[in-house]
Design an enzyme around this catalytic site. Structure first.
Site, mmCIF file in Angstrom:
data_model
loop_
_atom_site.group_PDB
_atom_site.id
_atom_site.type_symbol
_atom_site.label_atom_id
_atom_site.label_comp_id
_atom_site.label_asym_id
_atom_site.label_seq_id
_atom_site.Cartn_x
_atom_site.Cartn_y
_atom_site.Cartn_z
ATOM 1 N N GLY A 14 9.310 -1.399 13.979
ATOM 2 C CA GLY A 14 9.695 -1.295 12.565
ATOM 3 C C GLY A 14 10.392 -0.017 12.144
ATOM 4 O O GLY A 14 10.455 0.274 10.960
ATOM 5 N N ILE A 21 8.393 4.563 7.657
ATOM 6 C CA ILE A 21 7.045 5.064 7.943
ATOM 7 C C ILE A 21 6.797 4.997 9.454
ATOM 8 O O ILE A 21 6.135 5.867 10.022
ATOM 9 C CB ILE A 21 5.987 4.253 7.157
ATOM 10 C CG1 ILE A 21 6.259 4.341 5.645
ATOM 11 C CG2 ILE A 21 4.588 4.773 7.463
ATOM 12 C CD1 ILE A 21 5.331 3.510 4.782
ATOM 13 N N ILE A 95 6.062 -3.601 9.689
ATOM 14 C CA ILE A 95 7.075 -4.612 9.393
ATOM 15 C C ILE A 95 6.694 -5.415 8.155
ATOM 16 O O ILE A 95 5.552 -5.859 8.022
ATOM 17 C CB ILE A 95 7.224 -5.542 10.615
ATOM 18 C CG1 ILE A 95 7.868 -4.768 11.773
ATOM 19 C CG2 ILE A 95 8.016 -6.789 10.262
ATOM 20 C CD1 ILE A 95 7.885 -5.529 13.078
ATOM 21 N N TYR A 158 5.037 -6.279 -7.399
ATOM 22 C CA TYR A 158 4.757 -6.401 -5.960
ATOM 23 C C TYR A 158 4.583 -7.875 -5.571
ATOM 24 O O TYR A 158 4.867 -8.270 -4.437
ATOM 25 C CB TYR A 158 3.535 -5.554 -5.570
ATOM 26 C CG TYR A 158 3.543 -5.159 -4.114
ATOM 27 C CD1 TYR A 158 4.606 -4.450 -3.566
ATOM 28 C CD2 TYR A 158 2.493 -5.500 -3.281
ATOM 29 C CE1 TYR A 158 4.625 -4.093 -2.235
ATOM 30 C CE2 TYR A 158 2.495 -5.139 -1.934
ATOM 31 C CZ TYR A 158 3.563 -4.443 -1.425
ATOM 32 O OH TYR A 158 3.575 -4.096 -0.096
ATOM 33 N N LYS A 165 0.177 -9.118 1.746
ATOM 34 C CA LYS A 165 -0.635 -7.988 2.227
ATOM 35 C C LYS A 165 -2.123 -8.359 2.228
ATOM 36 O O LYS A 165 -2.872 -7.927 3.118
ATOM 37 C CB LYS A 165 -0.402 -6.736 1.371
ATOM 38 C CG LYS A 165 0.962 -6.088 1.558
ATOM 39 C CD LYS A 165 1.207 -5.590 2.984
ATOM 40 C CE LYS A 165 2.459 -4.732 3.086
ATOM 41 N NZ LYS A 165 2.893 -4.523 4.484
ATOM 42 N N ILE A 194 6.249 5.118 -0.793
ATOM 43 C CA ILE A 194 7.182 6.065 -0.149
ATOM 44 C C ILE A 194 8.580 5.461 -0.262
ATOM 45 O O ILE A 194 8.751 4.262 -0.025
ATOM 46 C CB ILE A 194 6.809 6.239 1.350
ATOM 47 C CG1 ILE A 194 5.397 6.820 1.488
ATOM 48 C CG2 ILE A 194 7.824 7.128 2.066
ATOM 49 C CD1 ILE A 194 4.881 6.874 2.928
ATOM 50 N N ARG A 195 9.557 6.290 -0.589
ATOM 51 C CA ARG A 195 10.913 5.767 -0.761
ATOM 52 C C ARG A 195 11.540 5.430 0.601
ATOM 53 O O ARG A 195 11.978 6.320 1.325
ATOM 54 C CB ARG A 195 11.784 6.813 -1.477
ATOM 55 C CG ARG A 195 13.007 6.243 -2.144
ATOM 56 C CD ARG A 195 13.877 7.357 -2.701
ATOM 57 N NE ARG A 195 13.216 8.158 -3.709
ATOM 58 C CZ ARG A 195 13.092 7.800 -4.986
ATOM 59 N NH1 ARG A 195 13.623 6.688 -5.405
ATOM 60 N NH2 ARG A 195 12.464 8.581 -5.848
ATOM 61 N N THR A 196 11.536 4.158 0.955
ATOM 62 C CA THR A 196 12.121 3.684 2.217
ATOM 63 C C THR A 196 13.055 2.518 1.900
ATOM 64 O O THR A 196 13.117 2.064 0.752
ATOM 65 C CB THR A 196 11.033 3.168 3.175
ATOM 66 O OG1 THR A 196 10.386 2.053 2.554
ATOM 67 C CG2 THR A 196 10.005 4.222 3.529
ATOM 68 N N LEU A 197 13.698 2.006 2.940
ATOM 69 C CA LEU A 197 14.586 0.852 2.768
ATOM 70 C C LEU A 197 13.822 -0.335 2.172
ATOM 71 O O LEU A 197 14.279 -0.963 1.204
ATOM 72 C CB LEU A 197 15.131 0.466 4.152
ATOM 73 C CG LEU A 197 16.471 -0.242 4.229
ATOM 74 C CD1 LEU A 197 17.551 0.606 3.577
ATOM 75 C CD2 LEU A 197 16.814 -0.508 5.705
HETATM 76 P P1 NAD Z 1 11.384 0.157 6.396
HETATM 77 O O1 NAD Z 1 12.420 -0.646 5.708
HETATM 78 O O2 NAD Z 1 11.793 1.448 6.957
HETATM 79 O O3 NAD Z 1 10.640 -0.702 7.523
HETATM 80 C C1 NAD Z 1 10.489 -2.095 7.446
HETATM 81 C C2 NAD Z 1 10.824 -2.619 8.816
HETATM 82 O O4 NAD Z 1 10.558 -4.040 8.915
HETATM 83 C C3 NAD Z 1 12.314 -2.416 9.163
HETATM 84 O O5 NAD Z 1 12.426 -1.664 10.351
HETATM 85 C C4 NAD Z 1 12.799 -3.832 9.380
HETATM 86 O O6 NAD Z 1 13.809 -3.931 10.381
HETATM 87 C C5 NAD Z 1 11.512 -4.521 9.831
HETATM 88 N N1 NAD Z 1 11.651 -5.983 9.807
HETATM 89 C C6 NAD Z 1 11.970 -6.773 8.754
HETATM 90 N N2 NAD Z 1 12.100 -8.054 9.180
HETATM 91 C C7 NAD Z 1 11.849 -8.047 10.517
HETATM 92 C C8 NAD Z 1 11.830 -9.047 11.528
HETATM 93 N N3 NAD Z 1 12.120 -10.327 11.264
HETATM 94 N N4 NAD Z 1 11.512 -8.686 12.812
HETATM 95 C C9 NAD Z 1 11.219 -7.406 13.107
HETATM 96 N N5 NAD Z 1 11.239 -6.411 12.189
HETATM 97 C C10 NAD Z 1 11.555 -6.735 10.919
HETATM 98 O O7 NAD Z 1 10.231 0.379 5.266
HETATM 99 P P2 NAD Z 1 8.754 0.965 5.346
HETATM 100 O O8 NAD Z 1 8.394 1.243 3.929
HETATM 101 O O9 NAD Z 1 8.663 2.034 6.356
HETATM 102 O O10 NAD Z 1 7.909 -0.313 5.793
HETATM 103 C C11 NAD Z 1 7.031 -0.328 6.903
HETATM 104 C C12 NAD Z 1 5.714 -0.966 6.493
HETATM 105 O O11 NAD Z 1 5.038 -0.101 5.581
HETATM 106 C C13 NAD Z 1 5.820 -2.315 5.804
HETATM 107 O O12 NAD Z 1 4.774 -3.154 6.247
HETATM 108 C C14 NAD Z 1 5.581 -1.948 4.345
HETATM 109 O O13 NAD Z 1 5.087 -3.036 3.577
HETATM 110 C C15 NAD Z 1 4.524 -0.885 4.519
HETATM 111 N N6 NAD Z 1 4.280 -0.048 3.364
HETATM 112 C C16 NAD Z 1 5.303 0.599 2.761
HETATM 113 C C17 NAD Z 1 5.045 1.388 1.653
HETATM 114 C C18 NAD Z 1 6.168 2.084 0.954
HETATM 115 O O14 NAD Z 1 6.011 2.467 -0.217
HETATM 116 N N7 NAD Z 1 7.305 2.313 1.580
HETATM 117 C C19 NAD Z 1 3.741 1.521 1.158
HETATM 118 C C20 NAD Z 1 2.705 0.853 1.818
HETATM 119 C C21 NAD Z 1 2.982 0.060 2.930
#
Ligand code: NAD
Length: 258
Positions: A14, A21, A95, A158, A165, A194-197
């Site tokens: 991911g 993250i 992911i 959300y 989740k 966290i500010r991510t894609l």
């Molecule tokens: P991110 O966009 O950097 O990562 C999400 C990843 O999921 C990407 O690398 C994407 O390619 C992958 N993905 C999507 N569809 C896919 C598929 N079919 N096969 C394989 N990979 C796939 O964003 P992030 O925020 O780092 O997200 C990572 C995890 O953290 C997620 O589960 C997200 O829900 C969780 N999360 C994020 C936050 C936040 O605020 N950013 C908070 C809590 C939990």
């Protein structure tokens, strides 16, 4: 007993870019001496992941494609990993995906396709990879996934991702129960926003961050590095008695009543 991951190999699923993250987790595990195997979804991301992997202390990372919606691809990815390293000691599942237009407004408007898509990618995928990873964790291991408070409580916008989740959180417990006898632990980290894609897709994300800064006990937002260090603890032997658990790394926001 210490935090060293020398002579251990971990799969990181991911990483999309340096804000992911998963990348925070990769850096923490790498600093502790681990060898890393990265998987990415879609050719578009390969270059990003390779360039990031090259910045790590160790130069023996593997980078492999793995679309989590494709069982054959998951199987062949883990066969390749087995061929390259034989044994793995853990896996970070980072992911999630949902249609952006279903991450705003009322949850009630979620479509059947949107519901299934969010659950397939964000929840079932953990079970699918745990099934394949089990055969490579012959020395025991630790699986860590990322969840969010929106699976425990209703958080504006959300929506379907919160329901996915909640399903992921339940999967963590059932998988922990199944895999405990093999010495494999399964836990979740509930990260603060966290500010991510992926976060870009959530409606009004800026005001969510502002609220954390103003109200959370630590009065600041969460960083990928903080999540990474908690993942390091969960991957290490220091957490050997913990499984089926969710640890909140969210500046304490989840303890608040409003
Ligand atoms: P991110 O966009 O950097 O990562 C999400 C990843 O999921 C990407 O690398 C994407 O390619 C992958 N993905 C999507 N569809 C896919 C598929 N079919 N096969 C394989 N990979 C796939 O964003 P992030 O925020 O780092 O997200 C990572 C995890 O953290 C997620 O589960 C997200 O829900 C969780 N999360 C994020 C936050 C936040 O605020 N950013 C908070 C809590 C939990």
């Amino acid at each position: 007993m210490n935090l060293s991951l020398e002579n251990r190999t971990y799969v990181i699923m991911g990483v999309a870019n340096k804000r992911s993250i998963a990348w925070g987790i990769a850096q923490s595990l790498s600093k502790a001496g681990a060898r890393l195997i990265f998987t990415y979804a879609g050719e578009r991301l390969e270059k990003n992941v390779r360039e990031l992997a090259e910045t790590l202390e160790r130069s023996d990372s593997l980078v492999l494609p793995c679309d989590i919606t494709n069982d054959d691809e998951i199987k062949s990815t883990f066969e390749k990993i087995k061929g390259e390293v034989g044994v793995i000691h853990g896996l970070a599942h980072c992911i999630a995906f949902a249609n952006t237009d279903e991450l705003k407004g009322e949850y009630l408007n979620t479509t059947r396709d949107g519901f299934l898509l969010a659950h397939n990618i964000s929840s079932y995928s953990l079970t699918a990879v745990a099934k394949e990873a089990r055969g490579l964790m012959i020395e025991g291991g630790s699986i860590v996934t990322l969840t969010y408070l929106g699976g425990e409580r209703v958080l504006q916008n959300y929506n379907v991702m919160g329901v996915a989740k909640a399903s992921l959180d339940a999967s963590v417990k059932y998988l922990a129960s199944d895999l405990g006898k093999d010495g494999i632990r399964v836990n979740a980290i509930s990260a603060g926003p966290i500010r991510t894609l992926a976060a870009k897709g959530i409606g009004d994300f800026n005001s969510i961050l502002k609220q954390i800064e103003e109200k959370s006990p630590l009065r600041r937002t969460t960083t990928p590095e903080e999540v990474g260090d908690t993942a390091l603890f969960l991957m290490s032997d220091l957490s050997r008695g913990i499984t089926g658990e969710t640890i909140h790394v969210d500046s304490g926001y989840s303890i608040l009543g409003n």
